[in-house]
Design a protein around this motif. Structure first.
Motif, short mmCIF file in Angstrom:
data_model
loop_
_atom_site.label_atom_id
_atom_site.label_comp_id
_atom_site.label_asym_id
_atom_site.label_seq_id
_atom_site.Cartn_x
_atom_site.Cartn_y
_atom_site.Cartn_z
N LYS A 81 0.82 -1.22 0.00
CA LYS A 81 0.00 0.00 0.00
C LYS A 81 0.85 1.26 0.00
O LYS A 81 0.45 2.28 -0.55
CB LYS A 81 -0.94 0.02 1.21
CG LYS A 81 -1.94 -1.12 1.22
CD LYS A 81 -2.86 -1.02 0.03
CE LYS A 81 -3.87 -2.16 0.04
NZ LYS A 81 -4.51 -2.34 -1.24
N GLU A 98 5.33 6.62 -2.71
CA GLU A 98 4.16 6.28 -3.51
C GLU A 98 3.13 5.55 -2.67
O GLU A 98 3.47 4.76 -1.80
CB GLU A 98 4.57 5.43 -4.72
CG GLU A 98 5.49 6.19 -5.66
CD GLU A 98 5.77 5.47 -6.97
OE1 GLU A 98 5.28 4.34 -7.16
OE2 GLU A 98 6.48 6.05 -7.80
N TYR A 100 -0.33 3.16 -2.89
CA TYR A 100 -1.03 2.24 -3.78
C TYR A 100 -2.37 1.79 -3.20
O TYR A 100 -2.73 0.63 -3.29
CB TYR A 100 -0.15 1.03 -4.08
CG TYR A 100 1.15 1.40 -4.75
CD1 TYR A 100 1.20 1.80 -6.07
CD2 TYR A 100 2.35 1.37 -4.03
CE1 TYR A 100 2.39 2.15 -6.68
CE2 TYR A 100 3.54 1.71 -4.64
CZ TYR A 100 3.55 2.10 -5.96
OH TYR A 100 4.73 2.45 -6.55
N PRO A 104 -2.24 -1.59 -7.28
CA PRO A 104 -0.86 -1.99 -6.92
C PRO A 104 0.15 -1.42 -7.92
O PRO A 104 -0.22 -0.95 -8.99
CB PRO A 104 -0.92 -3.52 -6.99
CG PRO A 104 -2.01 -3.82 -7.95
CD PRO A 104 -3.02 -2.71 -7.79
N PRO A 105 1.43 -1.50 -7.58
CA PRO A 105 2.47 -1.05 -8.52
C PRO A 105 2.35 -1.81 -9.85
O PRO A 105 1.97 -2.97 -9.88
CB PRO A 105 3.77 -1.41 -7.81
CG PRO A 105 3.43 -1.57 -6.38
CD PRO A 105 2.01 -2.02 -6.34
N THR A 106 2.70 -1.12 -10.93
CA THR A 106 2.63 -1.72 -12.27
C THR A 106 4.01 -2.04 -12.82
O THR A 106 4.12 -2.50 -13.95
CB THR A 106 1.90 -0.79 -13.24
OG1 THR A 106 2.59 0.47 -13.27
CG2 THR A 106 0.46 -0.57 -12.81
#
Length: 147
Positions: A81, A98, A100, A104-106
């Protein structure tokens, strides 16, 4: 270190006797890793010495790029997160944070880029400390020069 700076300036003054401008470039790469991350910090320093009217002027430009690569699968980051990455060296640092909550992260590669003029130039022997925090769990990596 002060002796080496004085020696460098003396050598440049002798060199500048035949020229009005001298440019010195330093390109350093520092890296470190643990079981989850590989981190690389690249700094490009350009120092310009210009002689005019019996006076020596010095300017410097710096470009920095820190790249943190998550070595495991992207799917392992799906529950994350909050992610923050910060780095410090003897005269500065930078950070990235960051959130999330929505998705979620890409990607598994995170970068921090900066540039500046003037100020202190990193040295080859510099030690860079990187802190990566995922959902409150902290990992610290020490980066060393690759040369």
């Amino acid at each position: 270190m002060k002796k080496s700076i004085n020696l460098l300036l003396t050598l440049l003054l002798v060199t500048l006797g035949c020229s009005n401008k001298e440019i010195i470039e330093h390109h350093y790469t520092y890296s470190g890793e643990n079981e989850s991350w590989h981190v690389e910090y690249r700094v490009d320093n350009i120092i310009t010495f210009t002689e005019g009217n019996g006076k020596l002027d010095t300017t410097s430009e710096k470009d920095r790029l820190l790249t943190a690569t998550y070595k495991k699968n992207l799917s392992d980051l799906s529950e994350v997160k909050n992610l923050s990455i910060s780095y410090e060296y003897s005269h500065g640092g930078g950070s990235l944070s960051e959130n999330y909550d929505e998705a979620p992260p890409t990607d598994t590669i995170f970068t921090i880029r900066s540039g500046s003029t003037g100020g202190v130039v990193e040295i080859k022997q510099e030690s860079i400390q990187v802190t990566i925090t995922m959902d409150g769990k902290e990992q610290i990596l020490d980066l060393k020069n690759n040369d």
